[in-house]
Design a protein around this motif. Structure first.
Motif: not given
Length: 818
Positions: A780, A789, A26-27, A784, A30
């Motif tokens: 993040l 988060t 995910t990071l 996003q 992002g």
């Protein structure tokens, strides 16, 4: 049940891995969308030190001379090491100390592999932050260097711990042998020499590493390298402190309880737990403090460097302060070495040929002489290096005074600690008096009283000295930097450590004196055929064995006291230094204190909730570390009771002794793993919930941790020396009073040597790692949105909670060993 535990462990491990993997993916995604300029730690730029001259020499060249001083410090430490190795010792004692060293080596190898495994967790976050979200270009060069320095920091903590064990296992047998000569001075001097060897080596190595980063790493990424180095140090210290603290108290309790169960003497060679206890003295009281001290000096320095780079806008003033800070660190070596020789000359003249001495007296004078010398040099160095800071010609004495407040604390706090833990303390004697009529119950209650009162007095002493630093910071220091009070607090923490090598030396004194008694008993030297004639012929010693044992026991009381005095100093630096580190996060979150400052308020609910959450984590940590000791000690006692051979054997078998060491190592590792994973993922979770929630959390763990640690350390010290009074002064071993104080001591063992001491590196690790974690969360969220988060925060919390749950329910005492 074993199957259930294995399943729970597997589930927790899978969950941790999957959550980390999800966060990584995910990071990375992002990061592609994040277009903002890197901030925080990625933006730390070290200015060119050569742009300012000091005493006619530019800053870069001046600090190159610091490397020479570090080399002299290393030579000093190695010279004492060689001297200790060459000292006279009987073969029976040397063989025991070498056996202890071999078991310590096995323990350290195990811990080394464990450290590498845990470093991988940290490496993932460093790669995400410095490689993806806030890259320092060119990342192909900078990212490996930052990772390497995180390993260097971890290896530094590990390496000095190894050196400490080797020195102490030379010194323990030499101290035991010195007691045979019948004079007290040699058995005081030998442990102190060992401690100074460790202290000088530790400070010199740490300073050498930081000078290398400052002088030879390009300024564009020297800042991130400092952060990576500090995180590595902190990881190494946390693991070695926590695991060592669990190990040593499992062994100590297992060994001590046999005195009550079987009515045997202290360190009876037939007790299989004694070798493990000696190993634990080194694992917990040598390895842990050495790694902790190494990390404390490094992290405090990194906190000040980070502050200077973020809060001071004028590059010239930045250079002046950086060079001044490092010259002051070099001065620590000089002042400690000088004070050591001055005190040594006085102590030898006063005690060299006496038959009786107060072992605490020369140690106390060493601390005070070092404090006076250090404060004097602080003013001299400040006047020479920063006679004019920016355009202000008065700041040199103001900054020197702030540091001196901390240096004074390093001498005053040990005096306050002695008021609650020394064998001469009224509080300790109150513990004995309570136990005489009320047994272990009242003795334990009196120990609680001592711990609670100590927290009051030491806490107020810290507040007073920090307040003095704050008041001085209001004298125009704000014209040169943002938040001058925060800088003042950081300098107070720096001053706490102004007597670095001496603080480490008096702390290391205790494990040597403790081990020396054990080595004496385990060597069975009194039973060696014709030993008196041999000692007379080979060493010209007319031995009195009873006197030798009495002196070793009395010296151990001084060791207990001075082990206790170093603990509040280290935890104090963690708390005061954490304030400076937290400021770095605040600067990033508020864009240099220009926005969102109102969120640092009781009117901002997440901040308040963070303050409450920190207390919960501190009390959980205390329980989890104590539970690991309780279960491990139960298994150790169970094994020892089943295998101890009191008839027909002079000593326990090496195999049985190694089995007890194995039990201690097993539960130390299990306890440490639960604690680390829980702390690691809790830090990520709380950072991802809301940045100002996390700020409140960090302040909370620092404050709750400070008072919890002081209370536990000094209550434990009071119980420990109450037992020593009964054994040495009252000579009531084997009596109900002795049994009562032994029980009090075993309660105090995890108080003073497991939970309290480990709070220091846990606070600093959480704060340092939090620097990266909260910025990961902020970036993040910016790319996003907050929903993702918060989902990740929940996932990280579940992982943390699984290991919190396991730290009791997975560590409970069951019908058979799991």
């Amino acid at each position: 049940m074993r199957t259930w535990l294995a399943s729970a462990w597997s589930l927790g491990s899978r969950f941790a891995k999957s959550s980390a993997a999800a966060a990584f993916l995910t990071l990375v995604t992002g990061a592609a969308a994040a277009a903002q300029e890197a901030g925080g730690e990625a933006a730390l730029k070290v200015p060119d030190l050569s742009q300012v001259t000091f005493l006619g020499i530019d800053g870069h060249k001046l600090l190159l001379f610091g490397i020479v001083f570090c080399v002299f410090g290393l030579i000093f430490g190695l010279a004492i090491y060689s001297r200790l190795k060459g000292m006279a010792v009987h073969k029976s004692m040397r063989d025991i100390s070498e056996l202890i060293y071999e078991t310590c080596k096995t323990y350290l190898f195990t811990q080394g592999k464990f450290l590498v495994f845990l470093w991988l967790f940290i490496a993932v976050v460093i790669v995400l932050y410095f490689g993806v979200l806030a890259p320092v270009h060119p990342t192909a060069v900078t990212l490996p260097i930052i990772l390497i320095f995180s390993v260097v920091g971890m290896a530094g903590s590990y390496g000095v711990a190894w050196f400490g064990i080797r020195v102490n296992t030379f010194a323990n047998s030499r101290t035991a042998f010195a007691a045979l000569r019948g004079k007290p001075y040699p058995i005081y001097h030998t442990p102190l020499e060992a401690g100074m060897s460790i202290g000088m080596m530790l400070i010199s190595v740490e300073l050498l590493m930081m000078l290398f980063i400052l002088l030879f790493i390009p300024g564009d990424y020297a800042g991130p390298c400092f952060i990576g180095f500090a995180i590595g140090e902190s990881l190494g210290a946390a693991v070695l402190r926590i695991a060592g603290g669990i190990f040593t108290k499992i062994a100590d309790i297992g060994s001590d309880l046999m005195k009550i169960v079987f009515k045997i003497k202290e360190d009876d060679a037939r007790n299989p737990g004694v070798i493990a206890d000696c190993t634990g003295d080194n694992a917990g009281d040598s390895v842990g403090p050495s790694a902790d001290g190494f990390e404390t000096y490094g992290v405090t320095g990194v906190a000040l460097i980070t502050f200077i780079l973020l809060a001071v806008k004028d590059p010239k003033v930045q250079v002046q302060l950086l060079v001044w800070i490092f010259v002051m660190r070099i001065m620590m070596l000089v002042s400690s070495a000088g004070a050591y020789f001055i005190n040594g000359f006085i102590a030898k003249a006063k005690y060299g040929n006496v038959d009786e001495m107060n072992y605490e007296a020369p140690l106390t004078s060493l601390v005070w002489i070092t404090s006076v010398v250090s404060i004097a040099l602080t003013y001299v160095i400040s006047y020479l290096i920063i006679p004019t800071l920016g355009t202000d010609a008065s700041q040199w004495w103001k900054l020197a005074t702030i540091i001196s407040c901390g240096t004074l604390a390093g001498a005053v706090i040990p005096e306050l600690v002695k008021a609650f833990t020394s064998t001469e303390s009224r509080h300790v004697r109150e513990v004995v008096s309570s136990a005489e009529e009320g047994g272990a119950s009242l003795g334990i209650l009196s120990g609680f009283v001592a711990g609670n009162f100590s927290a009051y007095y030491i806490g107020l002493a810290m507040v007073l000295l920090m307040s003095m630093g704050y008041l001085i910071s209001t004298l125009n220091l704000g014209l040169l930097m943002l938040a001058p009070a925060v800088f003042a607090f950081g300098l107070v923490a720096f001053g706490f450590l102004g007597m670095g090598p001496v603080t480490i030396a008096v702390d290391s004194y205790g494990p040597v004196t403790d081990n020396a008694q054990s080595v004496y008993e385990l060597s069975l030297i009194e039973q060696v055929p014709n030993i008196k004639q041999e000692l007379k012929k080979d060493y010209n010693i007319d031995v009195n064995f009873e006197r030798a044992k009495e002196m070793l026991e009395a010296n151990d009381g001084a060791g207990n006291t001075f082990k206790a005095t170093a603990k509040p100093v280290l935890i104090g630096t963690a708390v005061v230094g954490a304030t400076t580190m937290i400021f770095s996060i605040i600067m990033a979150l508020t864009h240099g204190l220009t926005e969102n400052v109102n969120n640092l308020s009781l009117l901002h609910a997440p901040f308040v909730l963070g303050l409450i959450t920190g207390g919960a984590m501190i009390y959980w940590f205390t329980g989890a570390s104590t539970q690991a000791v309780t279960t491990g000690a139960y298994r150790a006692v169970e094994f020892i009771k089943a295998n101890i051979k009191l008839d027909g054997a002079a000593a326990a078998s090496v195999e049985d002794s190694k089995k007890v060491v194995e039990i201690c190592t097993k539960y130390a590792q299990k306890g440490m793993l639960n604690i680390f994973i829980a702390v690691f993922f809790a830090t990520l979770s709380f950072a991802f919930i809301e940045p100002f929630f996390f700020i409140g959390y960090l302040f909370s763990i620092a404050i709750f941790g400070l008072y919890q640690a002081i209370f536990m350390a000094n209550a434990g010290g009071a119980w420990d020396n109450a037992k020593k009074i009964v054994e040495v002064e009252l000579k009531q071993k084997g009596t109900p009073l002795h049994d009562a104080t032994v029980i009090g001591d075993t309660v105090g063992d995890p108080f003073k040597d497991t939970s309290s001491v480990a709070l220091n590196p846990v606070i600093k690790f959480t704060t340092l790692f939090g620097l990266l974690a909260v910025e990961l969360a902020v970036q993040l969220t910016a790319s996003q949105g907050s929903n993702l988060t918060h989902i990740l925060a929940a996932a990280f919390f579940v992982v943390s909670f699984i290991f919190v749950y396991r730290s009791f329910y997975g560590m409970r005492i069951r019908g058979s060993a799991a």
